[in-house]
Design a protein around this motif. Structure first.
Motif, PDB file in Angstrom:
ATOM      1  N   UNK A 279       0.839  -1.207   0.000  1.00 21.40           N
ATOM      2  CA  UNK A 279       0.000   0.000   0.000  1.00 21.40           C
ATOM      3  C   UNK A 279       0.869   1.252   0.000  1.00 21.40           C
ATOM      4  N   UNK A 280       1.952   1.235   0.762  1.00 20.87           N
ATOM      5  CA  UNK A 280       2.862   2.379   0.769  1.00 20.87           C
ATOM      6  C   UNK A 280       3.484   2.576  -0.608  1.00 20.87           C
ATOM      7  N   UNK A 281       3.881   1.494  -1.257  1.00 20.44           N
ATOM      8  CA  UNK A 281       4.454   1.597  -2.604  1.00 20.44           C
ATOM      9  C   UNK A 281       3.438   2.171  -3.587  1.00 20.44           C
ATOM     10  N   UNK A 282       2.186   1.769  -3.475  1.00 19.49           N
ATOM     11  CA  UNK A 282       1.149   2.295  -4.358  1.00 19.49           C
ATOM     12  C   UNK A 282       0.996   3.797  -4.204  1.00 19.49           C
ATOM     13  N   UNK A 283       0.933   4.281  -2.971  1.00 13.88           N
ATOM     14  CA  UNK A 283       0.735   5.716  -2.765  1.00 13.88           C
ATOM     15  C   UNK A 283       1.985   6.519  -3.122  1.00 13.88           C
ATOM     16  N   UNK A 284       3.154   5.924  -2.979  1.00 19.98           N
ATOM     17  CA  UNK A 284       4.361   6.621  -3.428  1.00 19.98           C
ATOM     18  C   UNK A 284       4.360   6.783  -4.946  1.00 19.98           C
ATOM     19  N   UNK A 285       3.864   5.775  -5.653  1.00 17.80           N
ATOM     20  CA  UNK A 285       3.744   5.900  -7.104  1.00 17.80           C
ATOM     21  C   UNK A 285       2.756   7.004  -7.471  1.00 17.80           C
ATOM     22  N   UNK A 286       1.619   7.040  -6.793  1.00 18.48           N
ATOM     23  CA  UNK A 286       0.613   8.050  -7.103  1.00 18.48           C
ATOM     24  C   UNK A 286       1.099   9.457  -6.771  1.00 18.48           C
ATOM     25  N   UNK A 287       1.955   9.581  -5.767  1.00 21.89           N
ATOM     26  CA  UNK A 287       2.470  10.901  -5.378  1.00 21.89           C
ATOM     27  C   UNK A 287       3.680  11.325  -6.192  1.00 21.89           C
ATOM     28  N   UNK A 288       4.235  10.432  -7.010  1.00 25.21           N
ATOM     29  CA  UNK A 288       5.466  10.753  -7.734  1.00 25.21           C
ATOM     30  C   UNK A 288       5.330  11.919  -8.720  1.00 25.21           C
ATOM     31  N   UNK A 289       4.191  12.103  -9.437  1.00 27.21           N
ATOM     32  CA  UNK A 289       4.109  13.301 -10.290  1.00 27.21           C
ATOM     33  C   UNK A 289       4.235  14.602  -9.501  1.00 27.21           C
ATOM     34  N   UNK A 290       3.668  14.634  -8.304  1.00 22.75           N
ATOM     35  CA  UNK A 290       3.801  15.833  -7.473  1.00 22.75           C
ATOM     36  C   UNK A 290       5.248  16.033  -7.039  1.00 22.75           C
ATOM     37  N   UNK A 291       5.977  14.954  -6.805  1.00 25.28           N
ATOM     38  CA  UNK A 291       7.390  15.066  -6.462  1.00 25.28           C
ATOM     39  C   UNK A 291       8.192  15.650  -7.623  1.00 25.28           C
ATOM     40  N   UNK A 292       7.846  15.277  -8.850  1.00 30.05           N
ATOM     41  CA  UNK A 292       8.530  15.844 -10.020  1.00 30.05           C
ATOM     42  C   UNK A 292       8.234  17.338 -10.142  1.00 30.05           C
TER      43      UNK A 292
END
Length: 369
Positions: A279-292
């Motif tokens: 679940x943590x990996x999933x949300x990190x993927x979803x948040x990655x565009x905001x990190x960029x």
């Protein structure tokens, strides 16, 4: 019309530098990884093509972690060249706000981040799963279908009448065959005063194979309470788990496509496993565009400085340092989320959100005072 033209021009320049940085870094990572595979397999007689194949299969997985740095350096080079060639002063003299021509760049970054999640992430997951199987065969010298942890393989299955805990020394995941199997059977509590499960029996078997709706055990020894052990050549134990579900239990989050992660987390929790890491990996993927986006904003804060003001090297170092701080802070917070010290959503989304807010705040201060 002028604003739209300038915005498209800046976005194209950023896309060019991103593509150049992406291809250059991919080539460097591939060569370094290839050398590492050859070094690890000095005693192996595998052909060079096998090592090349290993590096190619692993390359998308490694590039997934490099995306924030590629975006950071591409933005710094793009904006820095605009300042050095005096294009940025001309744009500002035309009365165009930073946010007007930075907006198209942010849209490009969001598109890149979305493609990373929906396209590159599933590709990287699929290829990395194949890499792990091939790496076990080429470098470790064992069949690619075998999987064994330090403490063996553990599985829990539940039913209406009770549950069973299954342990095996080794499992061949392609055919789901277990070796040196021990099964503990528990019955559900029979009263409200004692709702806990009760131990019923233990089964030791030489091997077990998953058949349609049942585990088929060979050379089984059944030990029940207050009963002498019984030898049974072949024994069937009903199960509602499928081969695909149990195979997924071996998979690391990085080997599962993003589309399958939500259902996989539910399956893990229903089977008695913890889906916290996935679940943590999933949300990190979803948040990655905001990190960029945060990386672009941080790059803009140090790259919009005019060369005649000096301090370009200092600002560049500060920008690179800020990007590294945001990236490693994201990993640190994720480790806290993995240890359940903070909630999953906070661990996945807070570094990208805070980084983007800090970059936007600095830009507002620089532009509007």
């Amino acid at each position: 019309m002028i604003v739209e033209t300038i915005g498209r021009y800046v976005a194209r320049r950023f896309a060019f530098w991103f593509a150049a940085g992406f291809s250059s870094l991919a080539a460097i990572i591939f060569l370094l990884d290839l050398v590492e595979h050859v070094r690890r397999a000095q005693r192996s007689d595998a052909p060079l093509f096998a090592f090349v194949q290993l590096s190619l299969l692993k390359l998308p997985h490694l590039l997934m972690d490099a995306f924030p740095f590629i975006v950071l350096f591409a933005a710094m080079v793009c904006f820095g060249r605009l300042a050095r060639t005096q294009e940025l002063p001309v744009i500002r003299a035309a009365g165009i706000s930073v946010w007007r021509f930075l907006g198209p760049v942010l849209l490009v970054v969001l598109a890149i981040g979305a493609l990373r999640v929906v396209a590159l992430s599933p590709l990287a997951a699929t290829l990395f799963a194949r890499y792990e199987a091939l790496e076990a065969e080429v470098l470790r010298g064992r069949p690619a279908s075998s999987a064994a942890a330090q403490n063996g393989f553990w599985l829990r299955q539940g039913g209406a009448e009770g549950s069973a805990v299954i342990h095996a020394r080794r499992v061949t995941s392609a055919r789901m065959e277990l070796s040196e199997v021990v099964i503990w059977n528990f019955a559900r509590g029979g009263s409200a005063r004692d709702p806990s499960d009760r131990f019923v029996s233990r089964i030791d078997a030489r091997s077990a194979r998953l058949d349609d709706g049942a585990w088929v055990l060979s050379e089984a020894t059944v030990a029940e309470l207050d009963q002498p052990p019984r030898q049974i050549p072949a024994l069937r134990i009903a199960t509602d788990m499928t081969l695909a579900q149990i195979q997924d239990a071996f998979a690391a989050p990085e080997t599962i496509p993003v589309w399958e992660l939500p259902a996989f987390v539910r399956m893990l929790e229903n089977a008695g496993f913890s889906g916290h890491r996935h679940l943590l990996h999933l949300h990190r993927l979803l948040a990655s565009p905001l990190l960029l986006v945060a990386m672009v904003l941080l790059a803009a804060t140090v790259s919009f400085r005019f060369p005649r003001r000096g301090g370009i090297l200092t600002m560049t170092v500060l920008g690179i340092g800020a990007g590294f701080v945001v990236f490693f802070s994201a990993n640190l917070v994720s480790a806290l989320g993995l240890s359940r010290a903070i909630p999953v959503h906070l661990a996945a989304w807070s570094p990208a959100t805070i980084g983007a807010l800090i970059g936007a705040a600095i830009l507002f201060h620089q532009e509007d005072g």
